[in-house]
Design a protein around this motif. Structure first.
Motif, PDB file in Angstrom:
ATOM      1  N   UNK A 163       0.938  -1.079   0.050  1.00  0.00           N
ATOM      2  CA  UNK A 163       0.116   0.092   0.016  1.00  0.00           C
ATOM      3  C   UNK A 163       0.929   1.345  -0.004  1.00  0.00           C
ATOM      4  N   UNK A 164       0.262   2.442   0.132  1.00  0.00           N
ATOM      5  CA  UNK A 164       1.045   3.570   0.009  1.00  0.00           C
ATOM      6  C   UNK A 164       1.942   3.950   1.293  1.00  0.00           C
ATOM      7  N   UNK A 165       1.339   3.135   2.310  1.00  0.00           N
ATOM      8  CA  UNK A 165       2.059   3.283   3.719  1.00  0.00           C
ATOM      9  C   UNK A 165       2.952   2.067   4.067  1.00  0.00           C
ATOM     10  N   UNK A 166       2.804   1.025   3.689  1.00  0.00           N
ATOM     11  CA  UNK A 166       3.530  -0.102   4.136  1.00  0.00           C
ATOM     12  C   UNK A 166       3.605  -1.309   3.106  1.00  0.00           C
ATOM     13  N   UNK A 167       4.320  -2.297   3.433  1.00  0.00           N
ATOM     14  CA  UNK A 167       4.180  -3.590   2.721  1.00  0.00           C
ATOM     15  C   UNK A 167       4.045  -4.688   3.768  1.00  0.00           C
ATOM     16  N   UNK A 168       3.083  -5.583   3.464  1.00  0.00           N
ATOM     17  CA  UNK A 168       3.144  -6.752   4.187  1.00  0.00           C
ATOM     18  C   UNK A 168       3.665  -8.090   3.663  1.00  0.00           C
ATOM     19  N   UNK A 169       4.416  -8.506   4.517  1.00  0.00           N
ATOM     20  CA  UNK A 169       5.185  -9.966   3.987  1.00  0.00           C
ATOM     21  C   UNK A 169       4.796 -11.019   4.846  1.00  0.00           C
ATOM     22  N   UNK A 170       4.283 -11.994   4.002  1.00  0.00           N
ATOM     23  CA  UNK A 170       3.864 -13.252   4.801  1.00  0.00           C
ATOM     24  C   UNK A 170       4.299 -14.492   4.003  1.00  0.00           C
ATOM     25  N   UNK A 171       3.923 -15.836   4.540  1.00  0.00           N
ATOM     26  CA  UNK A 171       4.274 -17.071   3.654  1.00  0.00           C
ATOM     27  C   UNK A 171       2.886 -17.736   3.667  1.00  0.00           C
ATOM     28  N   UNK A 172       2.161 -17.655   4.505  1.00  0.00           N
ATOM     29  CA  UNK A 172       0.654 -18.311   4.455  1.00  0.00           C
ATOM     30  C   UNK A 172       0.105 -18.122   5.548  1.00  0.00           C
ATOM     31  N   UNK A 173      -1.138 -17.302   5.524  1.00  0.00           N
ATOM     32  CA  UNK A 173      -1.999 -16.515   6.619  1.00  0.00           C
ATOM     33  C   UNK A 173      -3.138 -16.069   6.283  1.00  0.00           C
ATOM     34  N   UNK A 174      -3.856 -15.649   7.389  1.00  0.00           N
ATOM     35  CA  UNK A 174      -5.285 -14.896   6.761  1.00  0.00           C
ATOM     36  C   UNK A 174      -5.052 -13.423   7.629  1.00  0.00           C
ATOM     37  N   UNK A 175      -5.362 -12.442   6.886  1.00  0.00           N
ATOM     38  CA  UNK A 175      -5.265 -10.968   7.400  1.00  0.00           C
ATOM     39  C   UNK A 175      -6.076 -10.019   6.473  1.00  0.00           C
ATOM     40  N   UNK A 176      -6.355  -9.023   7.153  1.00  0.00           N
ATOM     41  CA  UNK A 176      -7.099  -7.805   6.770  1.00  0.00           C
ATOM     42  C   UNK A 176      -6.340  -6.779   6.302  1.00  0.00           C
ATOM     43  N   UNK A 177      -6.488  -6.010   5.282  1.00  0.00           N
ATOM     44  CA  UNK A 177      -5.652  -4.811   5.046  1.00  0.00           C
ATOM     45  C   UNK A 177      -6.727  -3.856   4.416  1.00  0.00           C
ATOM     46  N   UNK A 178      -6.492  -2.493   5.083  1.00  0.00           N
ATOM     47  CA  UNK A 178      -7.462  -1.271   4.848  1.00  0.00           C
ATOM     48  C   UNK A 178      -6.638  -0.241   4.463  1.00  0.00           C
ATOM     49  N   UNK A 179      -6.593   0.279   3.364  1.00  0.00           N
ATOM     50  CA  UNK A 179      -5.507   1.438   3.016  1.00  0.00           C
ATOM     51  C   UNK A 179      -6.409   2.527   2.662  1.00  0.00           C
ATOM     52  N   UNK A 180      -7.403   2.799   3.237  1.00  0.00           N
ATOM     53  CA  UNK A 180      -8.299   4.047   2.980  1.00  0.00           C
ATOM     54  C   UNK A 180      -8.209   5.228   4.053  1.00  0.00           C
ATOM     55  N   UNK A 181      -8.374   6.391   3.705  1.00  0.00           N
ATOM     56  CA  UNK A 181      -8.243   7.533   4.643  1.00  0.00           C
ATOM     57  C   UNK A 181      -6.945   7.744   4.794  1.00  0.00           C
ATOM     58  N   UNK A 182      -5.867   7.619   3.827  1.00  0.00           N
ATOM     59  CA  UNK A 182      -4.447   8.068   3.918  1.00  0.00           C
ATOM     60  C   UNK A 182      -3.627   7.419   5.281  1.00  0.00           C
ATOM     61  N   UNK A 183      -4.100   6.087   5.285  1.00  0.00           N
ATOM     62  CA  UNK A 183      -3.516   5.313   6.357  1.00  0.00           C
ATOM     63  C   UNK A 183      -3.827   3.768   6.224  1.00  0.00           C
ATOM     64  N   UNK A 184      -2.979   2.707   6.773  1.00  0.00           N
ATOM     65  CA  UNK A 184      -3.114   1.686   6.363  1.00  0.00           C
ATOM     66  C   UNK A 184      -3.212   0.963   7.800  1.00  0.00           C
ATOM     67  N   UNK A 185      -4.591   0.010   7.781  1.00  0.00           N
ATOM     68  CA  UNK A 185      -4.866  -0.904   8.815  1.00  0.00           C
ATOM     69  C   UNK A 185      -4.736  -2.126   8.569  1.00  0.00           C
ATOM     70  N   UNK A 186      -3.942  -2.808   9.455  1.00  0.00           N
ATOM     71  CA  UNK A 186      -3.781  -4.287   9.285  1.00  0.00           C
ATOM     72  C   UNK A 186      -4.389  -5.097  10.487  1.00  0.00           C
ATOM     73  N   UNK A 187      -4.826  -6.250  10.085  1.00  0.00           N
ATOM     74  CA  UNK A 187      -5.538  -7.333  11.335  1.00  0.00           C
ATOM     75  C   UNK A 187      -5.094  -8.463  10.747  1.00  0.00           C
ATOM     76  N   UNK A 188      -4.240  -9.036  11.967  1.00  0.00           N
ATOM     77  CA  UNK A 188      -3.991 -10.476  11.577  1.00  0.00           C
ATOM     78  C   UNK A 188      -4.820 -11.438  12.197  1.00  0.00           C
ATOM     79  N   UNK A 189      -5.498 -12.382  11.375  1.00  0.00           N
ATOM     80  CA  UNK A 189      -6.513 -13.152  12.035  1.00  0.00           C
ATOM     81  C   UNK A 189      -5.854 -14.637  12.452  1.00  0.00           C
ATOM     82  N   UNK A 190      -4.739 -14.964  11.577  1.00  0.00           N
ATOM     83  CA  UNK A 190      -4.090 -16.509  11.775  1.00  0.00           C
ATOM     84  C   UNK A 190      -2.686 -16.257  11.275  1.00  0.00           C
ATOM     85  N   UNK A 191      -1.603 -16.807  11.745  1.00  0.00           N
ATOM     86  CA  UNK A 191      -0.215 -16.922  11.375  1.00  0.00           C
ATOM     87  C   UNK A 191       0.436 -15.818  11.914  1.00  0.00           C
ATOM     88  N   UNK A 192       1.763 -15.579  11.304  1.00  0.00           N
ATOM     89  CA  UNK A 192       2.497 -14.354  11.520  1.00  0.00           C
ATOM     90  C   UNK A 192       2.892 -13.626  10.268  1.00  0.00           C
TER      91      UNK A 192
END
Length: 224
Positions: free
Chosen positions: A77-106
């Motif tokens: 996204x414009x704010x960051x990069x998410x690096x994973x191998x295999x997992x479940x997560x949510x990314x929201x890059x609206x409103x000039x910020x990025x929100x990341x929620x990790x459901x499973x894994x690392x």
């Protein structure tokens, strides 16, 4: 030579998926990973490299782990990069910020300021490159509060109506206008749909005893 050139051009084609307001799209990537794209969002990747994606808006990722090759999966996204191998997560890059929620894994976040941040299940991090700081870093014990949208609903738990309506604005594209401060600060608990604005309005009106009027591209909220 012509055949090889055609293959190179075709395999490096940029693929883009977009959604409109009130629309949710399920995408199966070539590597076996699943992406659920929220409304008013887009995700892009090269045809021969579907484990590296650029996101605008919001999406939920269920990444297929490649045990044999241990191949990484990237969301940028414009704010960051998410690096994973295999997992479940949510990314929201609206409103000039990025929100990341990790459901499973690392996962690892690589922030635009050069900082790395490791996340564990339940972590929710909000980061703004524009403000150059982490806005929020908490643990969320009810995952559905962050991911229920992918199943067509938003779940609120003792959230101010002002904050809840920000989510409605993201989903449907309406501007929100409050006629009084009492309505803004009223707490709402419950679920509303993300794909039917009329049902959504009725559910909110019933939950918090307000009147919501649609006028062109605005939702006007008043205490009953």
């Amino acid at each position: 030579m012509i055949t090889l050139s055609f293959y190179f051009i075709n395999s490096n084609t940029l693929v883009t998926h977009k959604t409109s307001y009130g629309e949710i799209l399920n995408i199966k990537l070539q590597d076996g990973s699943d992406v659920t794209l929220n409304s008013n969002s887009s995700v892009s990747y090269y045809k021969n490299e579907s484990r590296k994606l650029w996101l605008t808006g919001e999406a939920f990722f269920d990444v297929d782990k490649k045990i044999a090759t241990n191949a990484k999966f990237w969301v940028i996204t414009d704010d960051l990069s998410v690096e994973v191998y295999g997992t479940s997560f949510n990314v929201n890059s609206k409103k000039k910020k990025t929100d990341v929620f990790l459901e499973e894994g690392n996962i690892w976040l690589k922030l635009k300021n050069g900082t790395d941040k490791k996340m564990i299940p339940g972590n929710y991090i909000s980061y703004s490159a524009e403000k150059n700081k982490i806005l929020e870093d908490i643990n969320v014990y009810n995952a559905t509060l962050k991911t229920s949208w992918k199943n067509g609903s938003l779940i609120f738990e003792k959230l101010s109506l002002e904050k809840a309506m920000e989510k409605i604005e993201e989903s449907y594209g309406y501007s929100i206008i409050f006629n009084d401060d009492i309505s803004k600060n009223t707490l709402i608990t419950g679920a509303v749909p993300t794909t039917n604005i009329d049902i959504c309005i009725k559910a909110i009106e019933k939950s918090v005893d307000v009147t919501i009027t649609k006028e062109e591209n605005s939702l006007i909220i008043s205490k009953k």
